[in-house]
Design a protein around this motif. Structure first.
Motif, PDB file in Angstrom:
ATOM      1  N   GLY A 194       0.764  -1.218  -0.025  1.00 26.72           N
ATOM      2  CA  GLY A 194      -0.007  -0.129  -0.107  1.00 26.72           C
ATOM      3  C   GLY A 194       0.857   1.262   0.106  1.00 26.72           C
ATOM      4  O   GLY A 194       1.949   1.211   0.476  1.00 26.72           O
ATOM      5  N   ALA A 195       0.406   2.371  -0.669  1.00 26.05           N
ATOM      6  CA  ALA A 195       0.829   3.771  -0.719  1.00 26.05           C
ATOM      7  C   ALA A 195      -0.175   4.761  -0.209  1.00 26.05           C
ATOM      8  O   ALA A 195      -1.327   4.478  -0.504  1.00 26.05           O
ATOM      9  CB  ALA A 195       1.712   3.950  -1.859  1.00 26.05           C
TER      10      ALA A 195
ATOM     11  N   GLU B 259       8.810   9.551  -0.063  1.00 26.96           N
ATOM     12  CA  GLU B 259       9.080  10.064  -1.215  1.00 26.96           C
ATOM     13  C   GLU B 259       8.613  11.485  -1.366  1.00 26.96           C
ATOM     14  O   GLU B 259       7.538  11.946  -0.842  1.00 26.96           O
ATOM     15  CB  GLU B 259       8.394   9.425  -2.621  1.00 26.96           C
ATOM     16  CG  GLU B 259       8.614   7.939  -2.682  1.00 26.96           C
ATOM     17  CD  GLU B 259       7.961   7.241  -3.852  1.00 26.96           C
ATOM     18  OE1 GLU B 259       7.236   7.878  -4.364  1.00 26.96           O
ATOM     19  OE2 GLU B 259       8.308   6.019  -3.670  1.00 26.96           O
ATOM     20  N   SER B 260       9.465  12.527  -1.592  1.00 25.45           N
ATOM     21  CA  SER B 260       9.374  13.861  -1.599  1.00 25.45           C
ATOM     22  C   SER B 260      10.019  14.615  -2.604  1.00 25.45           C
ATOM     23  O   SER B 260      11.210  14.510  -2.431  1.00 25.45           O
ATOM     24  CB  SER B 260       9.252  14.601  -0.135  1.00 25.45           C
ATOM     25  OG  SER B 260       9.117  15.917  -0.074  1.00 25.45           O
ATOM     26  N   ASP B 261       9.344  15.501  -3.566  1.00 27.35           N
ATOM     27  CA  ASP B 261       9.919  15.824  -4.514  1.00 27.35           C
ATOM     28  C   ASP B 261      11.187  15.471  -5.243  1.00 27.35           C
ATOM     29  O   ASP B 261      12.110  15.962  -5.243  1.00 27.35           O
ATOM     30  CB  ASP B 261      10.489  17.381  -4.004  1.00 27.35           C
ATOM     31  CG  ASP B 261      10.785  18.675  -5.010  1.00 27.35           C
ATOM     32  OD1 ASP B 261      10.125  18.456  -5.949  1.00 27.35           O
ATOM     33  OD2 ASP B 261      11.752  19.131  -4.415  1.00 27.35           O
ATOM     34  N   GLY B 262      11.174  14.008  -5.535  1.00 26.65           N
ATOM     35  CA  GLY B 262      11.870  13.495  -6.266  1.00 26.65           C
ATOM     36  C   GLY B 262      13.036  12.716  -5.188  1.00 26.65           C
ATOM     37  O   GLY B 262      13.793  11.841  -5.746  1.00 26.65           O
ATOM     38  N   ALA B 263      13.082  12.945  -4.058  1.00 23.95           N
ATOM     39  CA  ALA B 263      14.025  12.287  -3.131  1.00 23.95           C
ATOM     40  C   ALA B 263      13.296  11.355  -2.544  1.00 23.95           C
ATOM     41  O   ALA B 263      12.109  11.287  -2.368  1.00 23.95           O
ATOM     42  CB  ALA B 263      14.486  13.242  -2.041  1.00 23.95           C
TER      43      ALA B 263
ATOM     44  N   ALA C   5       4.815  11.032  -0.875  1.00 24.86           N
ATOM     45  CA  ALA C   5       4.234   9.834  -0.702  1.00 24.86           C
ATOM     46  C   ALA C   5       4.652   8.924   0.462  1.00 24.86           C
ATOM     47  O   ALA C   5       5.932   9.278   0.683  1.00 24.86           O
ATOM     48  CB  ALA C   5       4.178   8.840  -1.949  1.00 24.86           C
ATOM     49  N   ILE C   6       4.023   8.164   1.201  1.00 30.63           N
ATOM     50  CA  ILE C   6       4.543   7.326   2.113  1.00 30.63           C
ATOM     51  C   ILE C   6       3.920   5.984   1.565  1.00 30.63           C
ATOM     52  O   ILE C   6       2.977   5.541   1.197  1.00 30.63           O
ATOM     53  CB  ILE C   6       3.614   7.324   3.257  1.00 30.63           C
ATOM     54  CG1 ILE C   6       3.939   9.131   3.912  1.00 30.63           C
ATOM     55  CG2 ILE C   6       4.167   6.782   4.626  1.00 30.63           C
ATOM     56  CD1 ILE C   6       2.895   9.323   4.826  1.00 30.63           C
TER      57      ILE C   6
END
Length: 203
Positions: free
Chosen positions: A137-138, A162-166, A185-186
């Protein structure tokens, strides 16, 4: 968390349940009317609200509309704010959210379950959530308002932020903070359920 809101003041965190407002207004109207020595009929004539409706409101069996509430307030020579502005003041000093309260569950599906741990009826700039991610899941979100950040602690499992490509992997006991005014995303990166606590801070 775009799954929960796309605008700054979404109903999820900030609205008092209608029944709570109805109960407060009912008690308030009855007290104001009796303090003035008015009968229901006199209040009905002054406000333009039917006697039967006023009776239902005072007995806390009806949730008055904004128009009806405005008419009642005007009959007492008050503003809406004067009439209902102390709703939050009438709330208990300590607000408790029980683990069994399903009203606090915002989302529950094959991807995840999101439970709100902060009161739903408060105007606030901080929101607190318990998020359970199913295997595979995400929780993927579009950008929040400028300056928004999220703080996350992993209680169980393994997650990928995931945040801004990192990207960054976090295990049990790890915490992370990241910009939430960009796509983020988580993701459950482990074989079982992942449990995280999430704080969203708006600026």
């Amino acid at each position: 968390m775009a799954t929960k809101k796309s605008a700054r003041k979404a109903p999820l965190a900030h609205e008092m349940p209608p029944e709570a407002i109805g109960e407060f207004v009912g008690r308030r109207v009855k007290k104001l009317r009796t303090d003035r020595g008015w009968s229901l009929e006199e209040l009905a004539q002054t406000s333009g609200v039917s006697r039967s409706m006023l009776s239902e409101i005072e007995r806390e069996r009806a949730n008055p509309t904004l128009t009806v509430t405005f008419r009642i307030a005007r009959a007492f020579g008050m503003t809406l704010q004067d009439l209902i502005g102390s709703v939050e003041e009438a709330a208990p000093k300590i607000q408790v959210i029980r683990s069994r309260d399903r009203a606090q569950v915002f989302r529950s599906d094959k991807q995840c379950e999101i439970r709100t741990l902060s009161p739903l009826n408060l105007e606030k700039d901080v929101e607190f959530y318990e998020v359970t991610l199913r295997p595979g899941g995400a929780l993927r979100s579009q950008p929040h308002f400028e300056g928004t950040r999220e703080f996350l602690t992993v209680e169980e499992g393994l997650v990928r932020l995931e945040s801004d490509g990192a990207t960054e992997d976090l295990g049990k006991g790890d915490s992370g903070t990241y910009p939430a005014d960009v796509p983020h995303a988580i993701v459950n990166a482990g074989p079982g359920d992942a449990l995280v606590f999430l704080v969203v801070i708006y600026r």
